[in-house]
Design an enzyme around this catalytic site. Structure first.
Site, mmCIF file in Angstrom:
data_model
loop_
_atom_site.group_PDB
_atom_site.id
_atom_site.type_symbol
_atom_site.label_atom_id
_atom_site.label_comp_id
_atom_site.label_asym_id
_atom_site.label_seq_id
_atom_site.Cartn_x
_atom_site.Cartn_y
_atom_site.Cartn_z
ATOM 1 N N SER A 145 0.969 -1.402 0.117
ATOM 2 C CA SER A 145 -0.195 -0.256 0.642
ATOM 3 C C SER A 145 1.127 1.268 -0.079
ATOM 4 O O SER A 145 1.821 1.033 0.607
ATOM 5 C CB SER A 145 -0.790 -0.234 1.235
ATOM 6 O OG SER A 145 -0.904 0.992 1.112
ATOM 7 N N TYR A 158 -1.941 0.000 10.330
ATOM 8 C CA TYR A 158 -1.790 -0.199 8.957
ATOM 9 C C TYR A 158 -0.239 -0.070 8.564
ATOM 10 O O TYR A 158 -0.006 -0.619 7.310
ATOM 11 C CB TYR A 158 -2.898 0.116 8.925
ATOM 12 C CG TYR A 158 -3.153 -0.586 7.397
ATOM 13 C CD1 TYR A 158 -3.971 -1.507 6.884
ATOM 14 C CD2 TYR A 158 -2.888 0.722 5.690
ATOM 15 C CE1 TYR A 158 -3.902 -1.669 5.615
ATOM 16 C CE2 TYR A 158 -3.314 0.134 4.872
ATOM 17 C CZ TYR A 158 -3.196 -0.793 4.129
ATOM 18 O OH TYR A 158 -4.156 -1.018 3.285
#
Length: 246
Positions: A145, A158
């Protein structure tokens, strides 16, 4: 690598990017195992769609954060299909916590995100490696990501977990060479259920991107398939984000 007649495992394959990847792989002649942890209905619907369109797929349940379940899943797939050639490490989870809320990033959340997002990808890669080595070829794509590049994401744990995936990709590429190629596809904003309840925020973001569009799961799936096919590439972190991080 010609993907036709290969066998692939797509973790988290019933929704979002995983679903789009499963569908695209089968259109290229790949037999796909659609893994799920809790999204059984979505995984079985994806398999039904594939089989109706003349592809070949099965749904298989396993929590990728549990090494024993991962090994059992791979054993089942090899018993059924004889081998495994391709792995798409797509399964990931997040928790939405303001970045500056350090107290909100509890020990439990750190453990949960790293167990699934990082250790889960390692467990799956380790479990498939012996079969790919036996075939003298194989390919793995991890889903990273841009949060792992920018430090900005749905939560601090995250973002850090995705950064760890980028590092894991490079280490696995070294550890599994020369037979197995390992690359990482790094999406920016993608129109998936991740945005549920925040659709307005997503629409506000789109005009500010260089390409003025939010990526679709199909956009990311196309790059995943290309990375699986490309025989001269390993250890690469490939960003596809409509210019979001430029």
């Amino acid at each position: 690598m010609n993907l036709r007649n290969k066998v692939a495992l797509v973790t988290g394959g019933g929704t979002g990017i995983g679903r789009a990847t499963s569908l695209l792989l089968t259109k290229r002649g790949v037999t796909v195992a659609v893994n799920y942890s809790r999204s059984r209905v979505e995984a079985e619907e994806t398999v039904l769609t594939i089989n109706k369109e003349g592809g070949r797929a099965i749904a298989v349940q396993a929590d990728v954060s549990k090494d024993k379940e991962v090994r059992g899943m791979i054993k089942l797939l090899v018993q059924q299909f004889g081998t495994i050639d391709l792995l798409v490490n797509n399964a990931s989870i997040t928790r939405h916590i303001p970045l500056d809320d350090l107290e909100g990033a509890t020990e439990e959340i750190w453990d949960e995100l790293f167990d699934v997002n990082v250790k889960g990808m390692f467990y799956c890669s380790r479990a498939v490696a012996p079969f790919m080595n036996r075939n003298n070829e194989g390919a793995i794509v991890n889903l990273g990501s841009i949060a792992g590049q920018t430090g900005l994401g749905s939560s601090l744990p995250y973002a850090v977990s995705k950064s760890a995936i980028h590092g894991l990709t490079k280490s696995l590429a070294r550890a599994l060479a020369p037979n197995i190629r390992v690359n990482c596809v790094v999406p920016g904003a993608v129109a998936t259920r991740w945005w549920a309840g925040r659709e307005e925020q997503m629409q506000k973001l789109a005009p500010n991107l260089l390409l003025q569009r939010i990526s679709t799961p199909e956009d990311i799936a196309q790059l995943i398939c290309a990375a699986l096919e490309q025989e001269a590439m390993t250890g690469q972190i490939i960003t596809v984000d409509s210019g979001q991080t430029l």
